[in-house]
Write an enzyme that holds these catalytic residues in place. Structure first.
Site, PDB file in Angstrom:
ATOM      1  N   PRO A 137       3.723   6.649  -6.380  1.00 31.70           N
ATOM      2  CA  PRO A 137       2.409   6.817  -5.751  1.00 31.70           C
ATOM      3  C   PRO A 137       2.175   5.962  -4.502  1.00 31.70           C
ATOM      4  O   PRO A 137       1.316   5.076  -4.477  1.00 31.70           O
ATOM      5  CB  PRO A 137       1.441   6.455  -6.888  1.00 31.70           C
ATOM      6  CG  PRO A 137       2.202   5.471  -7.708  1.00 31.70           C
ATOM      7  CD  PRO A 137       3.646   5.914  -7.645  1.00 31.70           C
ATOM      8  N   CYS A 138       2.922   6.260  -3.461  1.00 32.17           N
ATOM      9  CA  CYS A 138       2.756   5.518  -2.221  1.00 32.17           C
ATOM     10  C   CYS A 138       1.387   5.770  -1.598  1.00 32.17           C
ATOM     11  O   CYS A 138       0.915   4.957  -0.799  1.00 32.17           O
ATOM     12  CB  CYS A 138       3.872   5.850  -1.243  1.00 32.17           C
ATOM     13  SG  CYS A 138       4.085   7.603  -0.903  1.00 32.17           S
TER      14      CYS A 138
END
Length: 171
Positions: A137-138
């Site tokens: 989940p950048c």
């Protein structure tokens, strides 16, 4: 960056955030990116990420995989991942994976969590090279002041992801 002579099955599909391209080796999912426009440009980006592999296209496989990924069903078996990167990049991506679901962080905090407290700029570069958008989940990494900052797949897409998560996540 990728392993030599390891074939990658790849394809394109729709997602809640637009067109996406997925890739997987026999080890696991190794690529999930988004694109606007021509598929050929997205394919070139995949080939650039894994320059020494043989690509085999299968859009049906990609559509099934995308449905599973974006459905968010916790009852499904975990996805097998095939992460390829430098030791530094891997440490950053692992730190993102270890965060609580939906938790936001800053580049500086992520640097600290990954054991590189003096490298927030390098952390930003590693976040930008994440080959498994959404899975790693950048999009949860924000500037220290709480603003969105940049996003490899477009700031509008990052904002849409954060809104979608806030609406679809169980309270």
């Amino acid at each position: 960056m990728g392993p030599v002579d390891l074939p990658i099955l790849w394809g394109v599909s729709q997602s809640p955030f637009g067109a996406c391209i997925l890739g997987a080796s026999s080890i696991g999912l190794c690529y999930l990116g988004f694109f606007d426009g021509a598929v050929s440009k997205a394919q070139r980006e995949l080939q650039k990420t894994f320059p020494k592999v043989w690509l085999q296209r299968n859009d049906d496989w990609a559509a099934k995989r995308a449905r599973r990924i974006f459905a968010g069903r916790s009852s499904d078996a975990p996805l097998s991942l095939h992460l390829v990167g430098t030791p530094f990049q891997l440490s950053i991506w692992r730190a993102l994976l270890a965060q609580d679901s939906g938790a936001w962080t800053s580049y500086g905090e992520l640097a600290r969590l990954a054991g590189h407290p003096k490298a927030p700029r390098a952390v930003g570069t590693a976040v930008g090279h994440n080959p498994l958008s959404w899975i790693i989940p950048c999009h949860h990494v924000l500037r220290a002041n709480g603003t969105l900052g940049g996003y490899r797949w477009g700031i509008g897409r990052k904002n849409a992801m954060l809104i979608w998560e806030s609406v679809t996540s169980p309270s």
